[in-house]
Design a protein around this motif. Structure first.
Motif, mmCIF file in Angstrom:
data_model
loop_
_atom_site.group_PDB
_atom_site.id
_atom_site.type_symbol
_atom_site.label_atom_id
_atom_site.label_comp_id
_atom_site.label_asym_id
_atom_site.label_seq_id
_atom_site.Cartn_x
_atom_site.Cartn_y
_atom_site.Cartn_z
ATOM 1 N N ARG A 135 0.893 -1.182 -0.078
ATOM 2 C CA ARG A 135 -0.073 0.049 -0.036
ATOM 3 C C ARG A 135 0.954 1.170 -0.120
ATOM 4 N NH1 ARG A 135 -2.044 -3.061 4.233
ATOM 5 N NH2 ARG A 135 -3.850 -4.289 3.766
ATOM 6 N N GLY A 136 0.364 2.297 -0.896
ATOM 7 C CA GLY A 136 1.448 3.310 -0.965
ATOM 8 C C GLY A 136 2.373 3.305 -2.253
ATOM 9 N N ASP A 137 2.393 2.468 -2.720
ATOM 10 C CA ASP A 137 3.307 2.195 -4.011
ATOM 11 C C ASP A 137 2.779 3.024 -5.187
ATOM 12 O OD1 ASP A 137 5.198 0.417 -2.898
ATOM 13 O OD2 ASP A 137 4.348 -1.459 -3.733
ATOM 14 N N VAL A 138 3.575 3.730 -5.852
ATOM 15 C CA VAL A 138 3.134 4.588 -7.082
ATOM 16 C C VAL A 138 3.219 3.571 -8.191
ATOM 17 C CG1 VAL A 138 3.543 6.440 -8.359
ATOM 18 C CG2 VAL A 138 3.762 6.669 -5.838
ATOM 19 N N VAL A 139 2.118 2.996 -8.572
ATOM 20 C CA VAL A 139 2.099 1.760 -9.656
ATOM 21 C C VAL A 139 2.089 2.338 -11.233
ATOM 22 C CG1 VAL A 139 1.478 0.025 -8.022
ATOM 23 C CG2 VAL A 139 -0.070 1.189 -9.095
ATOM 24 N N VAL A 140 2.726 1.683 -12.039
ATOM 25 C CA VAL A 140 2.385 1.919 -13.474
ATOM 26 C C VAL A 140 1.840 0.713 -13.728
ATOM 27 C CG1 VAL A 140 3.495 2.319 -15.670
ATOM 28 C CG2 VAL A 140 4.395 3.547 -13.685
ATOM 29 N N GLY A 186 -11.808 -0.642 7.980
ATOM 30 C CA GLY A 186 -12.008 0.121 9.270
ATOM 31 C C GLY A 186 -11.035 1.140 9.696
ATOM 32 N N VAL A 187 -9.820 1.160 9.370
ATOM 33 C CA VAL A 187 -8.919 2.202 9.995
ATOM 34 C C VAL A 187 -8.774 3.195 9.068
ATOM 35 C CG1 VAL A 187 -6.459 2.289 10.890
ATOM 36 C CG2 VAL A 187 -7.615 0.281 11.021
ATOM 37 N N ALA A 188 -9.024 4.326 9.574
ATOM 38 C CA ALA A 188 -8.791 5.513 8.880
ATOM 39 C C ALA A 188 -7.170 6.170 8.575
ATOM 40 C CB ALA A 188 -9.343 6.702 9.713
ATOM 41 N N ILE A 189 -7.036 6.524 7.424
ATOM 42 C CA ILE A 189 -5.583 6.751 7.081
ATOM 43 C C ILE A 189 -5.562 8.234 7.035
ATOM 44 C CG2 ILE A 189 -4.970 4.575 6.200
ATOM 45 C CD1 ILE A 189 -5.440 5.595 3.355
ATOM 46 N N ASN A 190 -4.379 8.937 7.231
ATOM 47 C CA ASN A 190 -3.874 10.341 7.061
ATOM 48 C C ASN A 190 -3.213 10.437 5.782
ATOM 49 O OD1 ASN A 190 -3.317 12.915 7.053
ATOM 50 N ND2 ASN A 190 -2.412 12.942 9.088
ATOM 51 N N GLU A 191 -3.849 10.849 4.675
ATOM 52 C CA GLU A 191 -3.086 10.998 3.603
ATOM 53 C C GLU A 191 -2.637 12.569 3.167
ATOM 54 O OE1 GLU A 191 -5.015 8.179 0.292
ATOM 55 O OE2 GLU A 191 -6.690 9.191 1.350
ATOM 56 N N VAL A 268 2.067 5.667 6.181
ATOM 57 C CA VAL A 268 0.553 6.130 6.345
ATOM 58 C C VAL A 268 -0.092 4.758 6.670
ATOM 59 C CG1 VAL A 268 -1.394 6.865 4.808
ATOM 60 C CG2 VAL A 268 1.073 8.047 4.806
ATOM 61 N N PHE A 269 0.207 3.515 6.064
ATOM 62 C CA PHE A 269 -0.448 2.388 6.100
ATOM 63 C C PHE A 269 -0.072 1.448 7.130
ATOM 64 C CE2 PHE A 269 -0.364 4.045 1.858
ATOM 65 C CZ PHE A 269 -1.655 4.310 1.426
ATOM 66 N N ASP A 270 0.776 1.901 8.131
ATOM 67 C CA ASP A 270 1.139 0.924 9.237
ATOM 68 C C ASP A 270 0.292 0.448 10.199
ATOM 69 O OD1 ASP A 270 3.886 1.357 8.240
ATOM 70 O OD2 ASP A 270 4.539 2.847 9.673
ATOM 71 N N ALA A 271 -1.075 1.041 10.400
ATOM 72 C CA ALA A 271 -1.667 0.574 11.236
ATOM 73 C C ALA A 271 -2.867 -0.082 10.506
ATOM 74 C CB ALA A 271 -2.488 1.955 12.067
ATOM 75 N N VAL A 272 -2.822 -0.323 9.355
ATOM 76 C CA VAL A 272 -4.041 -1.000 8.645
ATOM 77 C C VAL A 272 -3.752 -2.504 8.804
ATOM 78 C CG1 VAL A 272 -5.000 -1.317 6.305
ATOM 79 C CG2 VAL A 272 -4.369 0.983 6.913
ATOM 80 N N PRO A 273 -4.690 -3.218 9.242
ATOM 81 C CA PRO A 273 -4.566 -4.591 9.397
ATOM 82 C C PRO A 273 -4.911 -5.140 8.042
ATOM 83 C CG PRO A 273 -7.010 -4.152 10.074
ATOM 84 C CD PRO A 273 -6.006 -2.635 9.861
ATOM 85 N N GLU A 274 -4.387 -6.483 7.972
ATOM 86 C CA GLU A 274 -4.505 -7.112 6.728
ATOM 87 C C GLU A 274 -5.903 -7.423 6.446
ATOM 88 O OE1 GLU A 274 -1.912 -8.037 4.549
ATOM 89 O OE2 GLU A 274 -0.781 -6.914 5.909
#
Length: 280
Positions: A135-140, A186-191, A268-274
């Protein structure tokens, strides 16, 4: 009488004795050390045109002549040398270009201010082939279902798009609309570290479950990005097949004043569960 004088006297005696009855004058005495110096060494016997050694009669042996010819031959720049010094580096560059990295130009505004129109990006092809997507990768990725027709300023590098990966397989990605954050499982992320200043995480509500073999992507300029939110009625329900991902952008290399690494902001995604949703 020291040893040097004794040796000189003996040498003179032998010289006179060797001269015998020859009527020519006896040659002048030569000190022993001078006689040794006057004898040509094996290495200084002489070379004929730099190709071999002279024999006492001035001739050149066939072996030495062949060695000289081989030396001259080795001095020539051959086709093999050309392949070694020119062909091999070109082959290495081509292999790196084909297998390891891709180069892309950004024509749209969907990822501002991370990348802007005119930026050129290097993407690593090792992800997802060797390394897992995060999560967070800038993908092409290849245009999955005619997304380019809705992107501003045309396509990205000839049939490719660039977005930020927000959801992995099994994730539930949601937003309740303007003024509300995006949530993952269910976990809010700060973008705020990558969304363009003054732009909402999403101006409208959505809820998407990411299916196996797909990812959910969004542009950093959410107000001008026709991303996964806008294509929920296409064949993949707005998701991008992982098989269509060709790499992860990691550096801007042009223009010169924009050269820098591209931050994936994985923190940014550290707290997001699988994610555990099936999405079926």
């Amino acid at each position: 009488m020291d040893d040097a004088e004794s040796a000189a006297r003996d040498a003179r005696t032998f010289q006179v004795a060797d001269h015998g009855v020859d009527v020519s004058p006896v040659p002048p005495a030569v000190p022993p050390h001078a006689a040794y110096a006057a004898e040509p060494s094996a290495e200084s016997a002489g070379h004929a045109d730099g190709s071999g050694r002279r024999q006492p009669d001035g001739s050149v042996t066939a072996t030495d002549a062949a060695a000289g010819a081989e030396t001259k031959s080795n001095d020539r720049f051959t086709f093999r040398d050309f392949l070694l010094w020119c062909g091999v580096p070109v082959l290495i560059v081509l292999l790196i270009r084909i297998l390891l990295v891709g180069f892309y130009e950004i024509p749209s505004r969907s990822m501002m201010d991370t990348v802007v129109p005119g930026d050129r990006v290097v993407a690593s092809k090792l992800t997802p082939k060797v390394f897992d997507l995060k999560r967070g990768d800038v993908v092409v990725f290849k245009d999955p279902n005619n997304w380019l027709s809705e992107e501003q300023s045309g396509g990205f590098g000839g049939g490719y798009l660039i977005k930020r990966l927000i959801g992995l397989p099994g994730d539930v990605v949601e937003c309740k609309g303007a003024g509300q954050p995006v949530t993952i499982n269910g976990v809010a992320i700060n973008e705020s570290s990558y969304i363009r200043p003054g732009v909402e995480p999403s101006a409208f509500p959505f809820s998407v479950t990411v299916t196996e073999g797909h990812i959910f992507v969004m542009g950093d300029n959410r107000a001008n990005s026709a991303d996964s939110r806008y294509h929920q009625d296409d064949a993949d329900r707005g998701l991008v097949p992982i098989s269509d991902v060709v790499g992860v952008g990691f550096v801007r290399y042009w223009p010169l004043d924009r050269i820098s690494l591209i931050d994936s902001h994985h923190e940014v995604f550290d707290a997001v569960p699988e994610g555990t949703a099936s999405g079926e």
